[in-house]
Design a protein around this motif. Structure first.
Motif, PDB file in Angstrom:
ATOM      1  N   ASN A   1     -19.979-108.591   2.282  1.00 40.08           N
ATOM      2  CA  ASN A   1     -20.237-107.383   2.217  1.00 40.08           C
ATOM      3  C   ASN A   1     -19.825-106.307   3.053  1.00 40.08           C
ATOM      4  O   ASN A   1     -19.934-104.951   2.727  1.00 40.08           O
ATOM      5  N   TYR A   2     -19.504-106.986   4.201  1.00 33.13           N
ATOM      6  CA  TYR A   2     -19.275-105.844   5.304  1.00 33.13           C
ATOM      7  C   TYR A   2     -17.614-105.406   5.414  1.00 33.13           C
ATOM      8  O   TYR A   2     -16.658-106.399   5.258  1.00 33.13           O
ATOM      9  N   ASN A   3     -17.088-104.241   5.314  1.00 26.09           N
ATOM     10  CA  ASN A   3     -15.936-103.629   5.376  1.00 26.09           C
ATOM     11  C   ASN A   3     -15.860-102.628   6.518  1.00 26.09           C
ATOM     12  O   ASN A   3     -16.380-101.686   6.430  1.00 26.09           O
TER      13      ASN A   3
ATOM     14  N   THR B   1     -12.865-100.232   8.777  1.00 19.08           N
ATOM     15  CA  THR B   1     -11.553 -99.928   8.890  1.00 19.08           C
ATOM     16  C   THR B   1     -11.545 -98.784   9.783  1.00 19.08           C
ATOM     17  O   THR B   1     -12.420 -97.908  10.102  1.00 19.08           O
TER      18      THR B   1
ATOM     19  N   THR C   1     -18.538 -99.863   5.466  1.00 20.55           N
ATOM     20  CA  THR C   1     -19.443 -99.978   4.229  1.00 20.55           C
ATOM     21  C   THR C   1     -20.090-101.338   4.195  1.00 20.55           C
ATOM     22  O   THR C   1     -19.536-102.453   4.969  1.00 20.55           O
ATOM     23  N   TYR C   2     -21.236-101.272   3.749  1.00 22.35           N
ATOM     24  CA  TYR C   2     -21.877-102.461   3.418  1.00 22.35           C
ATOM     25  C   TYR C   2     -22.362-102.400   1.937  1.00 22.35           C
ATOM     26  O   TYR C   2     -22.991-101.719   1.591  1.00 22.35           O
TER      27      TYR C   2
ATOM     28  N   ALA D   1      -9.697-112.019   6.784  1.00 21.16           N
ATOM     29  CA  ALA D   1     -10.937-110.842   6.990  1.00 21.16           C
ATOM     30  C   ALA D   1     -10.291-109.835   7.886  1.00 21.16           C
ATOM     31  O   ALA D   1     -10.746-108.701   8.274  1.00 21.16           O
ATOM     32  N   THR D   2      -8.913-110.248   8.685  1.00 19.26           N
ATOM     33  CA  THR D   2      -8.485-109.058   9.594  1.00 19.26           C
ATOM     34  C   THR D   2      -7.076-108.719   9.313  1.00 19.26           C
ATOM     35  O   THR D   2      -6.342-109.110   8.564  1.00 19.26           O
TER      36      THR D   2
ATOM     37  N   GLY E   1      -8.380-103.473  10.312  1.00 19.69           N
ATOM     38  CA  GLY E   1      -9.462-103.607   9.571  1.00 19.69           C
ATOM     39  C   GLY E   1     -10.186-104.975   9.654  1.00 19.69           C
ATOM     40  O   GLY E   1      -9.443-106.001   9.907  1.00 19.69           O
ATOM     41  N   TYR E   2     -11.401-105.037   9.092  1.00 23.32           N
ATOM     42  CA  TYR E   2     -12.042-106.374   9.113  1.00 23.32           C
ATOM     43  C   TYR E   2     -12.960-106.558   8.119  1.00 23.32           C
ATOM     44  O   TYR E   2     -13.659-105.249   7.610  1.00 23.32           O
ATOM     45  N   LYS E   3     -13.019-107.202   7.086  1.00 21.39           N
ATOM     46  CA  LYS E   3     -13.875-107.615   6.044  1.00 21.39           C
ATOM     47  C   LYS E   3     -14.352-109.131   5.996  1.00 21.39           C
ATOM     48  O   LYS E   3     -13.928-110.041   6.108  1.00 21.39           O
TER      49      LYS E   3
ATOM     50  N   ASN F   1     -21.957-102.962  -2.479  1.00 22.06           N
ATOM     51  CA  ASN F   1     -20.671-102.693  -3.534  1.00 22.06           C
ATOM     52  C   ASN F   1     -21.613-102.078  -4.451  1.00 22.06           C
ATOM     53  O   ASN F   1     -22.954-102.077  -4.691  1.00 22.06           O
TER      54      ASN F   1
END
Length: 839
Positions: free
Chosen positions: A715-717, A719, A759-760, A686-687, A710-712, A762
């Motif tokens: 559904n959360y992303n 950067t 973003t949350y 995620a990192t 960046g972190y994902k 897709n």
């Protein structure tokens, strides 16, 4: 609940009434009901000989529909019959009570049925359900007559789907790219992929309450396409359109020529937007889309696209858009232009291929004013290349055509640099052993006709232009790699000879050189020694470290030292500049670097999910990963003026500086380069973190800094990134220059842009999705670009809305409001295109 539904009806109805939809491919979640009719028949496996597996019984399956990969369909399965009461008279079976018939890939359920063993005909009554077959049918009817051998039938009071089935784990399996759900008073199956629905509906949504459907007295499904006449289109239960003729793809692959739905919209730069496009199918492998848009404030904008897809990796694509601008008021400023792109590939044989990547841009102002993508809107370079290359083992030959265009100003016409290679022939030989000796040899060579043009003065009244300059470059080298006890030594010597058909007369600082017809021969000899000492390493396996990081850690230190010497180039300032071949200079330098790495070995690996195993630094699947790396590098120059190649007071770009960093730092003689730091960190899936900086000791500051994080998670992303450039340009004269007096002031390029995105969700997620991105210029203290988008998806329709802001100086300063409404299996209507979405 009724109030919510009325608001939903009103919202969707207003969108379709107030705008003309424009269709484009769009994927949304499609779900179908479980095959659960309360049957209790047990699915049995094994035929008469016990060697063949029968299809699964859909009546034993229930649950939530989830898309999964589909297994191959079975064939050749013997007939298996189940019923509470069975009678047989000749070839005719009479069956009553919980009837289940397995015939090849079909499974039939009914309360009562007859089966003719000789003809394969089945007559069924009461809770009829048919599953399977080549079309992946799921038909629920009150009664029906079918011939499973001929794949025909006639069913009554039907609800069903085509192109979707279920696997033993109770998950929906999409056997076709675009499954179709149908209902009808009667459904007649005329043969494989041929159906007729009488007094029925069709949709791509979940039954029994689809978000949209089409009603017609007669619907015909044939060869992957459903068509109907005198159709009513209903959205959320409300009749919206009457369509004299409508068609809908069933297999997702069928295409048909015709007019697309009109383009509509509104924009502060363009005004009211009206347009239309026509689509033409040019065979199985090609299609063409052409059309035009009318902007009430600007004029007409023709556009088009041609696509071809051949065998293997062969393809060819042409895209163009343009504007016949009548001028922006006030001032009647013309910002029109043409942007044409051609991309293609053709494999002539297993070792020869042709590639095209060509772009023609007539005006940089047009790109800045009308390009929707921010990164493209600010890109002032246009690069084109087309080449044919042949490779055989260690040898490669290629014929290339290259064009480079760099716009220096968005205001002044003609302020641009153009460089052409028309054509160039290259020959490369990878290092190969020389018999039984320890030596290896290789070579790079090229023959080219090169051209260049650029403004020769500040008023753009004169142009520096040189055309079709012959250039021959030969670059053989000989090396002897050695290794022992972890040490690696790579000494190399090389000769280089470059011939130019013309040369230049060097000018003073600030004056463009002039061309002379005299040829020039540039020669040099080179020596290079690269030394890799053994890496120093240490393992850390303390219990508390294992608990903290989930594995063992290994720290390594990898030094590297390279000495390079180039001599013989005494005519550097007389060489015309076209590309990196022409910026080779004398040098006597030492390049040294130190790389630290931190590796982690999984103690409890987990299996990879989805596309995780495709990643270069995946955290799943076990093994050891490169967790952290930090490289510091620098060069020390023994030849401080590089054989006279450095011109004081301006930026100098030489091949030796390009090998270290992309930022020009030579503004005069110097003995030491900036320190280049490259830090990369990825502790989990995620990192992601990277930070590159150049620190110039002579200036006492960081000249460039690029950081990205960046972190994902689910559904959360999120950067963030920052690009900062504070590099010297050189000096500029502030008073008239004489032989003895020169008053100068340093010039520095200052640039600092902060970028972010969050973003949350897709595009295919049910429910709410939202996101935004932007870029803030800290030098100008303004938001250069930004966008925020929110969307909501129901079962098979979705609504998206976006606000977009651009601030690109005097050329572009506008705000856009975009929207799209999507119907699953139909397309997307509105001004927000899929390629421009935030998420």
């Amino acid at each position: 609940m009724p109030q919510v539904m009325r608001a939903r009806f009103l919202l969707c109805t207003m969108l379709l009434v107030l705008c003309h939809p424009r269709l484009c491919p769009q994927a949304l979640t499609k779900q179908f009901p479980p095959h659960d009719l309360g049957q209790t028949g047990e699915s049995q496996r094994g035929g008469a000989d016990g060697a063949t597996e029968l299809p699964d019984d859909p009546s034993a399956i229930s649950g939530v529909a989830v898309a999964t990969p589909a297994p191959a369909a079975q064939s050749g399965v013997p007939v298996k019959i189940e019923a509470r009461v069975q009678r047989k008279q000749g070839d005719l079976y009479t069956l009553n009570g919980a009837v289940v018939i397995h015939y090849r890939s079909y499974v039939v359920h009914a309360d009562r049925a007859t089966y003719n063993q000789a003809t394969g005909e089945v007559t069924a009554d009461g809770h009829l359900m048919l599953d399977g077959g080549p079309d992946n049918e799921h038909i629920i009817a009150s009664r029906g007559v079918m011939n499973l051998n001929k794949q025909t039938g006639h069913y009554y009071d039907v609800v069903g789907t085509l192109g979707a089935s279920r696997n033993p784990r109770n998950k929906t399996v999409y056997m076709a790219p675009n499954p179709l759900a149908i209902t009808g008073r009667e459904v007649i199956k005329l043969g494989p992929q041929r159906y007729q629905v009488i007094a029925g509906t069709m949709t791509s949504c979940r039954l029994p309450d689809p978000d949209w459907l089409m009603l017609s007295h007669e619907i015909n499904l044939q060869d992957g396409k459903a068509s109907a006449k005198n159709t009513i289109f209903k959205l959320l239960g409300i009749p919206i359109f009457y369509l004299p003729y409508a068609s809908h793809p069933v297999d997702g692959e069928s295409r048909q020529s015709g007019l697309l739905l009109p383009i509509t919209g509104n924009d502060t730069q363009r005004g009211l937007i009206l347009g239309e496009e026509a689509y033409f199918v040019l065979g199985r492998s090609a299609d063409l889309t052409i059309g035009t848009e009318y902007f009430s404030k600007r004029g007409w904008g023709p556009l088009g696209q041609f696509r071809y897809r051949g065998r293997a990796q062969n393809f060819f694509k042409v895209n163009f858009h343009s504007l016949l601008d009548r001028g922006l008021q006030p001032g009647n400023i013309n910002q029109g232009g043409v942007d044409l792109l051609l991309d293609g590939r053709r494999d002539l044989n297993s070792s020869t291929r042709a590639i095209t990547d060509i772009e023609y841009l007539s005006s940089y102002v047009y790109r800045q004013a009308f390009e929707e993508n921010y990164a493209l809107a600010i890109d002032s370079e246009v690069k084109s290349q087309a080449f044919v290359t042949h490779f055989n083992r260690a040898l490669a030959e290629s014929l290339r055509f290259d064009r480079y265009q760099s716009f220096q100003s968005s205001v002044q016409l003609g302020d641009e640099i153009r460089i052409l290679h028309l054509p160039s022939l290259r020959f490369d030989a990878v290092d190969q052993p020389m018999g039984r000796t320890p030596f290896v040899a290789g070579m790079r060579s090229s023959i080219a006709a090169v051209s260049r043009s650029e403004p020769a003065n500040a008023a753009f009244t004169q142009v520096f232009r040189v055309r079709d300059v012959p250039r021959v470059d030969l670059y053989p080298h000989l090396a002897m790699p050695l290794s022992s006890g972890g040490w690696t030594l790579h000494p190399q010597i090389a000769l280089r000879d470059t011939f130019y058909g013309r040369s230049q007369n060097p000018g003073p600082l600030g004056v463009v050189p002039t061309v002379r017809q005299a040829s020039l021969n540039r020669k040099d000899w080179e020596a290079d020694v690269d030394l890799h000492p053994p890496a120093m390493e240490r393992d850390f396996d303390a219990p508390w470290l294992r608990r903290l990081f989930g594995g063992d850690l290994r720290h390594t230190i990898e030094p590297d030292v390279e000495y390079r010497y180039v001599s013989g180039i005494g005519n550097f300032n007389s060489v015309l500049r076209f590309d990196d071949v022409d910026v080779v200079s004398d040098t006597n330098e030492v390049d040294y670097s130190l790389t630290q790495r931190l590796f982690r070995r999984h103690l409890h690996p987990r299996p990879c999910k989805g596309d995780e195993a495709l990643g270069p630094d995946t955290q799943c699947g076990g093994g050891t990963i490169d967790w952290l790396s930090w490289k510091l590098s620098q060069k020390y120059f023994l030849n401080t003026n590089f054989g006279g190649a450095v011109t004081p007071g301006t930026r100098n770009v030489l091949s030796t500086t390009l090998d270290l960093t992309g930022v020009a730092f030579l503004t005069g003689p110097r003995s030491i380069s900036p320190v280049v730091s490259q830090l990369k960190l990825r502790t989990t899936d995620a990192t992601d973190f990277e930070w590159d900086i150049d620190y110039d000791k002579d200036l006492g500051r960081i000249t460039t800094s690029n950081v990205f994080a960046g972190y994902k998670l689910g559904n959360y992303n999120v950067t963030v990134g920052d690009s900062h450039l504070n590099a010297p340009e050189g000096v500029t004269a502030t008073q008239p220059t004489t032989v003895t007096t020169l008053t100068v002031a340093p010039v520095t390029t200052d640039y600092n842009l902060f970028r972010w995105s969050a973003t949350y969700g897709n595009p295919t997620k049910l429910g709410l999705s939202a996101g935004g991105y932007g870029g803030y210029d800290f030098v100008l203290n303004q938001l250069q670009y930004g966008a925020f988008q929110a969307g909501y998806n129901w079962d098979c329709c979705g609504l998206n809305f976006e606000v977009r802001r651009y601030s690109l100086g005097p050329v572009r300063n506008d705000t856009q409001y975009l929207y799209s409404f999507t119907l699953a299996g139909v397309g997307s209507a509105g001004s927000l295109r899929r390629a421009e979405r935030v998420f």
